[in-house]
Write an enzyme that holds these catalytic residues in place. Structure first.
Site, PDB file in Angstrom:
ATOM      1  CB  CYS A  86      41.739  41.412  46.846  1.00  0.00           C
ATOM      2  SG  CYS A  86      43.456  41.410  46.281  1.00  0.00           S
ATOM      3  CG  HIS A 203      39.623  40.535  42.629  1.00  0.00           C
ATOM      4  ND1 HIS A 203      39.361  41.730  43.269  1.00  0.00           N
ATOM      5  CD2 HIS A 203      40.951  40.345  42.730  1.00  0.00           C
ATOM      6  CE1 HIS A 203      40.489  42.240  43.740  1.00  0.00           C
ATOM      7  NE2 HIS A 203      41.474  41.420  43.428  1.00  0.00           N
ATOM      8  CD  GLU A 205      35.903  42.451  42.845  1.00  0.00           C
ATOM      9  OE1 GLU A 205      35.835  41.252  43.191  1.00  0.00           O
ATOM     10  OE2 GLU A 205      36.947  43.128  42.959  1.00  0.00           O
TER      11      GLU A 205
END
Lengths: 232, 80
Positions: A86, A203, A205
């Site tokens: 990002c 994302h 994560e």
């Protein structure tokens, strides 16, 4: 195998990345403040999401002047693995470590929802544990995620198989309504010519635990860990 | 001395903010607008250690290296 998560003023996904590396990858990980310049001892770096320098001027534009970025460039030049997520992707583009730019979303809004992205190639250190054509369900959260590059750059990315993720529908079909931000060629993630630097807007994560709505992001971190284990 | 730097999107780069502004301006009753493009404007105050040529060169370097992103933007410098 040691990971580093770089923190800029305004980074806000640093703890998520740290959590995933320590809990799911099960490897040592440090936070690295943006004023540090010694990256010796690290095998992989994560440039996390957030709003470095408040997105002043352009998203990622000021972070690239942080002292750590010179060391990141050297680390990447020497083949070290760098994952920009990002805002991290925006910073890598502004720094010239990846081509192109992330501009304002087509529909102007900040978009915060899960989308589908298709794995375009497994020929990167970040996608070895995935399958080509596999569709991942990952969250996006950005206002400037609209990937732009000129015709020559796009042709080069395609020729060199450097488009790693594309926005698609759940069935893996690329169509305009499945492109959330207007990105050129539905690009959600690309890698460097040496294939050791990856930037992506979604994302992974935030998608490593079923409780959070998807654990599809784990394949990217598993790939990274497998690659490093094979190098060791 | 003052350096004025204008940063504009390259032709062909989508400007959704410009489109939204155009729409609002039209709602205000203005007709005949074919396009609105949004840019950035910087005023940089320079002390007198530089002459006009030096100031222009410094401003060009700032514009190219920081104020604009050459992938998507052009810039123009004025010195006064």
């Amino acid at each position: 195998m040691k990971f580093g998560v770089i923190i800029f003023p305004g980074s806000n996904c640093d703890h998520d990345a740290y959590h995933v590396i320590s809990k799911h990858v099960g490897q040592p990980v440090d936070f690295i403040w943006h004023r540090d310049t010694d990256l010796s001892g690290y095998d992989a770096l994560i440039i996390p999401g957030g709003f470095s320098y408040g997105d002043y001027l352009r998203a990622g534009a000021l972070a690239r002047f942080s002292p750590v970025m010179g060391a990141v460039r050297e680390f990447a030049d020497e083949g070290g693995l760098v994952l920009g997520i990002c805002n991290g992707f925006q910073i890598l583009c502004e720094a010239g470590l990846l081509p192109g730019a992330l501009i304002r979303n087509r529909e102007l809004h900040f978009i915060c929802r899960h989308v589908h992205v298709r794995v375009e190639t497994t020929e990167t250190p970040f996608t070895t544990a995935l399958n080509s054509g596999e569709v991942l369900y990952l969250p996006i959260a950005h206002a400037e995620g609209n990937y732009f590059c000129d015709d020559a750059t796009l042709e080069e990315l395609q020729r060199e198989d450097r488009i790693i993720f594309r926005y698609t529908d759940a069935g893996g079909e690329q169509k305009d309504e499945a492109n959330p931000n207007g990105s050129r060629a539905a690009i959600a993630g690309i890698c460097s010519r040496q294939r050791n630097v990856l930037g992506l807007m979604p994302h992974p994560e935030r998608a490593c635990e079923d409780l959070l709505g998807s654990s599809d992001g784990r394949g990217i971190f598993r790939s990274l860990a497998n690659t490093l284990a094979a190098l060791a | 001395m003052k350096a004025k730097v204008y940063v504009t999107l390259k032709p062909g780069v989508l400007d959704p903010q410009g489109k939204a502004i155009q729409h609002s301006v039209e709602l205000l009753g203005f007709a005949g607008i074919s396009d609105v493009r949004q840019g950035k404007y910087f005023e940089i105050a320079l002390d007198n250690s530089l002459d006009a040529d030096g100031a222009r060169e410094a401003a060009e370097r700032m514009a190219k290296g920081v104020l604009s992103n050459p992938v998507i933007e052009d810039y123009r410098v004025e010195i006064e």
